[in-house]
Structure formats: structure tokens, C-alpha cells
Design a protein around this motif. Structure first.
Motif, short mmCIF file in Angstrom:
data_model
loop_
_atom_site.label_atom_id
_atom_site.label_comp_id
_atom_site.label_asym_id
_atom_site.label_seq_id
_atom_site.Cartn_x
_atom_site.Cartn_y
_atom_site.Cartn_z
N LEU A 117 0.29 -0.71 24.32
CA LEU A 117 1.28 -1.17 23.47
C LEU A 117 1.94 -0.03 22.77
N PHE A 118 1.78 1.33 23.10
CA PHE A 118 2.29 2.43 22.35
C PHE A 118 2.86 3.26 23.42
N THR A 119 3.76 4.36 22.64
CA THR A 119 4.58 5.26 23.75
C THR A 119 3.94 6.72 23.82
N ASP A 120 4.59 7.43 24.48
CA ASP A 120 4.04 8.99 24.49
C ASP A 120 4.48 9.57 23.25
N VAL A 121 5.53 9.21 22.74
CA VAL A 121 5.65 10.08 21.49
C VAL A 121 5.18 9.34 20.02
N GLY A 122 4.48 8.25 20.67
CA GLY A 122 3.90 7.51 19.31
C GLY A 122 2.30 7.72 19.48
N LEU A 123 1.66 6.55 19.53
CA LEU A 123 0.18 6.72 19.92
C LEU A 123 -0.62 6.69 20.97
N ALA A 124 0.34 6.73 22.00
CA ALA A 124 -0.47 6.79 23.33
C ALA A 124 -1.34 7.85 23.59
N HIS A 125 -1.23 9.02 23.24
CA HIS A 125 -1.96 10.02 23.30
C HIS A 125 -2.72 10.91 22.07
N GLY A 126 -2.88 10.00 21.06
CA GLY A 126 -3.60 10.46 19.72
C GLY A 126 -2.50 10.32 18.75
N ALA A 127 -2.83 10.63 17.54
CA ALA A 127 -1.95 10.65 16.43
C ALA A 127 -1.71 12.09 15.72
N SER A 128 -0.73 12.08 14.89
CA SER A 128 -0.04 13.42 14.38
C SER A 128 -0.41 13.21 12.89
N LEU A 129 -0.78 12.09 12.38
CA LEU A 129 -0.98 11.95 10.79
C LEU A 129 -2.12 10.80 10.77
N VAL A 130 -2.80 11.27 9.43
CA VAL A 130 -3.70 10.04 9.06
C VAL A 130 -3.54 10.39 7.47
N SER A 131 -3.62 9.23 6.62
CA SER A 131 -3.51 9.22 5.14
C SER A 131 -4.63 8.18 4.86
N TRP A 132 -4.90 8.40 3.62
CA TRP A 132 -6.08 7.33 2.92
C TRP A 132 -5.48 7.29 1.54
N GLY A 133 -5.59 6.00 0.92
CA GLY A 133 -5.20 5.96 -0.67
C GLY A 133 -4.83 4.38 -0.60
N GLY A 134 -3.82 4.31 -1.43
CA GLY A 134 -3.49 2.98 -2.19
C GLY A 134 -2.03 2.75 -2.18
N GLU A 135 -1.60 1.49 -1.99
CA GLU A 135 -0.30 0.91 -2.37
C GLU A 135 -0.09 -0.31 -3.08
N VAL A 136 1.13 -0.41 -3.66
CA VAL A 136 1.33 -1.74 -4.45
C VAL A 136 2.62 -2.10 -4.33
N TYR A 137 2.95 -3.25 -4.23
CA TYR A 137 4.40 -4.14 -4.49
C TYR A 137 4.66 -4.90 -5.52
N SER A 138 5.62 -4.65 -5.96
CA SER A 138 6.13 -5.79 -7.05
C SER A 138 7.67 -5.81 -7.09
N PRO A 139 8.02 -7.14 -7.19
CA PRO A 139 9.57 -7.25 -7.07
C PRO A 139 10.16 -6.55 -8.25
N VAL A 140 11.68 -6.29 -7.91
CA VAL A 140 12.63 -5.57 -8.93
C VAL A 140 12.49 -6.23 -10.45
N LYS A 141 12.30 -5.27 -11.40
CA LYS A 141 12.19 -5.62 -12.93
C LYS A 141 11.13 -6.33 -13.39
N GLU A 142 10.08 -6.45 -12.10
CA GLU A 142 8.44 -7.07 -12.68
C GLU A 142 7.58 -6.05 -12.83
N LYS A 143 7.09 -5.82 -13.85
CA LYS A 143 6.03 -4.66 -14.03
C LYS A 143 4.90 -4.70 -12.92
N SER A 144 4.67 -3.47 -12.36
CA SER A 144 3.90 -3.33 -11.21
C SER A 144 2.65 -3.52 -11.29
N PRO A 145 1.61 -4.12 -10.55
CA PRO A 145 0.21 -4.35 -10.68
C PRO A 145 -0.77 -3.24 -10.72
N SER A 146 -1.89 -3.12 -11.12
CA SER A 146 -2.85 -2.08 -11.22
C SER A 146 -3.07 -1.59 -9.80
#
Length: 350
Positions: free
Chosen positions: A246-275
Motif C-alpha cells: 500500500l505504501f511508497t519508498d518515500v512513505g512507509l514502505a521502508h520504515g517510518a520517520s516519525l511517531v507521535s502519541w497524544g490526543g486530538e479533538v474536533y469541534s465545528p467553528v464557533k462551538e466550544k471544543s470538548p474536553s
């Protein structure tokens, strides 16, 4: 705010080389019932057995050889792997208990030779086009690697019908339209899980332009010396993999160059974001804030050993620090040597 006092152990392994580059990716939607019906018939394969969960979802038992993944043109002759060909040697021992976890309902079991797939609904397809993260707090490791893992503790933050809140691990490589990434973790979002914490995945092979999707909404993720498949392991079980083709040589075919751990949220414009996470800021620490512990990486292409990244090599990112934060908070023992705490109460407008 609900805490399940559980740990979601997530592991990505690059074992044996199979990834998948040009995908049919996200399916474009038209405001047309016939088009939606066609897409639903394409995605939802004929079930051998079905269950309805207590939350109203329908789970289908699909022949393992007829799952949506094999509609991908690069997987037509793919031979299914039931386990990784090489299993890395992790240094940190996780003593997580084996009690039932709130990501799967008891009493649901599919016949041998099948996999469990949530039946896709019209609303699933419509909402899949709208999901974009608006706030994030995470720690990044920007060096080459061939796998990573971490423990994410589980929470169930309150969100409105148009919001989501998640915690995840991402492995990626490439920039802009050549960006390729695989993400997995827990998410609370109404159209995915009726606002209950649930395991989820997301992947793309072209910077989210034409390819990639949540869970199994498009072909690619296969349930179930080195071939290069990216395996997902959760709760010490092999969930499935993204084939290397599924992946290419400049992508994930031969390993990865970044890993991250953490959280994300989504909220529509002008609506207060969730915890995010528990709703507490990371400075409040263990038992109050969300965290990732037991962080390890595989830097040896032969997968012969793992390492905990040095604390100085982890960079924390906080896009809206007045609502959410991420900090490095090391503790005693190897499990907590490079722990990350993150989250916050929300209340921002984007």
C-alpha cells in the motif's frame, strides 16, 4: 467524565515488507440516495452471521477472504498473514490485567474463518468526509524507526453530536502529498460509536488528498527475511495489518520517520471544543490526567530489540495551550521513564 481504569496497549510493527500505495481511498459522496446505496452495497459484504450491540450498531461476521480490503487493486492476490513473520523483543513488560475492556461487547463471537466488521450506515459515509482534527496535544519522535508502542489509558469524555475527542499513536513518513501515516487509539464520537470509547484506526497514503479512511470504510486494512507489513496490536492481540504494497519508498514502505502519541479533538467553528482525555490538565498527574506510558521504539530493521526514546528526543506540541497541554513527566521505573501526560477541559472556539 468516565475513566475505565484500563490501558490500551498499542503496538505498530513493521515486520515482513507488504504496505498499499495507490488506494481507492475515500469514496466521494453525492447527494443521491442511489449513489449511497451503491457505496453501501460495495462496502458491506454479505454476512455469514450478524449481531446488534447494546449501542445499536450491527456487527457482521464476514468471510476473511471476502473482506473489503481485498477489493483494493494491489491486494487482489494477497495471501493473508495470521501472525507477523517476525516478533520483536520488547524490553518493557506490561502487567496489564486481562479483564474485559469496554471496546468490545461480551457475547459476540464469529465463526472460524470470519472477521467482525461494523456494518456501515449512510451517516457513516457522510460523516467520514467531515472529520478533521482542530486541536491536538502530543509528543513526537522524529527519527527513523520500524515500530513503536505505548499504553494509552482509557477515558470517555463528553462530546456533542458534532464533536469528537480521541487519544492515539501515529506512525508516519513523507511530507505534503507524499505523507503516509497510520493512526490507532481510542475515540469518542457519535457516528462511530454512539459516544462510547471505541478502538479506531485511520490511514492515508497521499497526505489525505484522495486515499485513506477511518476503520474499514475503504479497502486496505487486513483483519485478521522481512515482508514489511505494518501490524496493529491492541490488548496484546494482533488485530490486523496494512500490507506493505500500500505504501511508497518515500512513505512507509521502508520504515517510518516519525511517531507521535497524544490526543486530538474536533469541534465545528464557533462551538466550544470538548474536553481531551480526562478533562484535566497534564500537570495534575496520575489518576487525574490522561497519559501514555511504556513508550518504546524499534530502531533495528531486524526487530531484534527495542528502546525507550531518550526524554530529550521527545518534542511536545500544543496547538491551543489555553485549553489543552502536553508535557513530559518521567516517573520511577522503565514503564514511566518517558511518560507523556496530556489533555485539558476544552472550551475553546476555533
Amino acid at each position: 467524565m468516565i475513566s475505565f481504569d484500563k490501558l490500551l496497549l498499542l503496538t505498530f510493527l513493521a515486520v515482513s515488507l507488504i504496505l498499499v500505495a495507490e488506494s481507492r481511498g475515500q469514496i466521494l459522496l453525492e447527494d443521491d440516495e442511489n449513489e449511497l446505496d451503491r457505496l453501501l452495497n460495495y462496502i458491506n459484504k454479505p454476512p455469514i452471521k450478524s449481531f446488534q450491540t447494546e449501542n445499536g450498531d450491527i456487527l457482521d461476521c464476514i468471510d476473511i477472504h471476502k473482506q473489503l480490503a481485498f477489493d483494493h487493486p494491489q491486494l487482489k492476490n494477497h495471501s493473508i498473514q495470521l501472525r507477523p513473520t517476525t516478533i520483536p523483543k520488547w524490553n518493557i513488560t506490561n502487567n496489564n490485567d486481562s479483564r474485559p475492556v469496554p471496546l468490545r461487547q461480551d457475547g459476540i463471537s464469529c465463526p472460524l474463518g470470519t472477521v467482525i466488521v461494523k456494518r456501515t450506515t449512510p451517516n457513516d459515509l457522510i460523516q467520514d468526509q467531515r472529520l478533521k482534527a482542530m486541536g491536538l496535544r502530543l509528543a513526537q519522535y522524529k527519527y527513523s524507526h520500524y515500530g513503536a508502542r505505548g499504553n494509552l489509558n482509557l477515558w470517555e469524555p463528553e462530546v456533542s453530536p458534532t464533536q469528537f475527542s480521541l487519544a492515539s499513536m501515529l506512525i508516519s513518513s513523507g511530507l505534503n502529498e507524499q505523507f503516509q501515516g497510520i493512526r490507532a487509539g481510542w475515540i469518542v464520537y457519535q457516528w462511530l460509536n454512539r459516544n462510547h470509547t471505541r478502538l479506531y484506526t485511520y490511514w492515508t497514503t497521499d497526505g489525505f488528498k484522495k486515499t485513506g479512511c477511518y476503520n474499514t470504510l475503504c479497502p486496505g486494512f487486513v483483519q485478521d527475511h522481512i515482508t514489511g507489513n505494518w501490524w496493529l496490536m491492541a490488548f496484546n492481540n494482533y488485530v490486523g495489518y496494512w500490507p506493505n504494497s500500500l505504501f511508497t519508498d518515500v512513505g512507509l514502505a521502508h520504515g517510518a520517520s516519525l511517531v507521535s502519541w497524544g490526543g486530538e479533538v474536533y469541534s465545528p467553528v464557533k462551538e466550544k471544543s470538548p474536553s481531551m482525555g480526562s478533562g484535566h490538565f497534564p500537570q495534575e498527574g496520575f489518576k487525574k490526567a490522561a497519559y501514555v506510558s511504556g513508550i518504546e521504539l524499534i530502531e533495528d530493521i531486524k526487530l531484534e530489540g527495542s528502546m525507550g526514546p531518550p526524554l530529550h528526543s521527545l518534542k511536545t506540541v500544543s496547538s491551543t495551550p489555553n485549553c489543552y497541554k502536553a508535557i513530559k513527566k518521567p516517573g520511577m521505573g522503565e514503564l514511566w521513564a518517558n511518560a507523556i501526560f496530556f489533555g485539558g477541559p476544552g472550551g475553546c472556539t476555533f
